[in-house]
Write a protein that holds these residues in place. Structure first.
Motif, PDB file in Angstrom:
ATOM      1  N   GLU A  87       0.804  -1.216   0.000  1.00 54.89           N
ATOM      2  CA  GLU A  87       0.000   0.000   0.000  1.00 54.89           C
ATOM      3  C   GLU A  87       0.840   1.269   0.000  1.00 54.89           C
ATOM      4  O   GLU A  87       0.304   2.358  -0.175  1.00 54.89           O
ATOM      5  N   VAL A  88       2.150   1.146   0.206  1.00 56.44           N
ATOM      6  CA  VAL A  88       3.040   2.309   0.204  1.00 56.44           C
ATOM      7  C   VAL A  88       3.721   2.379  -1.151  1.00 56.44           C
ATOM      8  O   VAL A  88       4.390   1.450  -1.573  1.00 56.44           O
ATOM      9  N   ARG A  89       3.533   3.505  -1.814  1.00 54.19           N
ATOM     10  CA  ARG A  89       4.154   3.715  -3.127  1.00 54.19           C
ATOM     11  C   ARG A  89       4.991   4.975  -3.057  1.00 54.19           C
ATOM     12  O   ARG A  89       4.460   6.062  -2.863  1.00 54.19           O
ATOM     13  N   VAL A  90       6.288   4.832  -3.223  1.00 50.22           N
ATOM     14  CA  VAL A  90       7.194   5.960  -3.111  1.00 50.22           C
ATOM     15  C   VAL A  90       7.355   6.661  -4.449  1.00 50.22           C
ATOM     16  O   VAL A  90       7.418   7.884  -4.514  1.00 50.22           O
ATOM     17  N   SER A  91       7.373   5.916  -5.526  1.00 50.75           N
ATOM     18  CA  SER A  91       7.589   6.521  -6.838  1.00 50.75           C
ATOM     19  C   SER A  91       6.315   7.197  -7.343  1.00 50.75           C
ATOM     20  O   SER A  91       5.196   6.837  -6.987  1.00 50.75           O
ATOM     21  N   LYS A  92       6.501   8.182  -8.193  1.00 50.53           N
ATOM     22  CA  LYS A  92       5.367   8.926  -8.749  1.00 50.53           C
ATOM     23  C   LYS A  92       4.507   8.043  -9.640  1.00 50.53           C
ATOM     24  O   LYS A  92       3.281   8.150  -9.648  1.00 50.53           O
ATOM     25  N   VAL A  93       5.132   7.139 -10.378  1.00 53.38           N
ATOM     26  CA  VAL A  93       4.385   6.226 -11.249  1.00 53.38           C
ATOM     27  C   VAL A  93       3.522   5.283 -10.413  1.00 53.38           C
ATOM     28  O   VAL A  93       2.360   5.023 -10.748  1.00 53.38           O
ATOM     29  N   GLY A  94       4.060   4.802  -9.322  1.00 51.03           N
ATOM     30  CA  GLY A  94       3.293   3.923  -8.452  1.00 51.03           C
ATOM     31  C   GLY A  94       2.121   4.628  -7.804  1.00 51.03           C
ATOM     32  O   GLY A  94       1.036   4.063  -7.662  1.00 51.03           O
TER      33      GLY A  94
END
Length: 88
Positions: free
Chosen positions: A38-45
């Motif tokens: 549930e954690v997305r660090v990248s902008k695409v994610g």
């Protein structure tokens, strides 16, 4: 002068306990950043929105420690508990 007031042998256990607590917090933070689905660090994610990745979430939740203790009894000292509770 100030260092001799704070760095005494009596303070070492406090330093150790604080260091262990900071280490556990850092470990959990790194685990969540790198492995939590549930954690997305990248902008695409982040742009992907809500994903239905139930299997990945199940794998994250069922980590090695949880699978190790799954069949164990929830006791801290089973030998002492058995000694005091089991009739002879």
């Amino acid at each position: 002068m100030a260092a001799s007031k704070w760095v005494r042998p009596e303070v070492y256990p406090l330093f150790a306990a604080t260091g262990v607590a900071v280490g556990i917090c850092a470990f959990q933070l790194l685990r969540n950043i790198t492995g939590n689905p549930e954690v997305r660090v990248s902008k695409v994610g982040r742009a992907a929105g809500v994903l239905d990745n139930h299997e990945e979430g199940r794998r994250y939740a069922e980590h090695g420690l949880r699978s190790f203790v799954r069949d164990k009894t929830p006791e801290i000292m089973p030998g002492i508990n058995k000694f005091f509770t089991d009739p002879k």
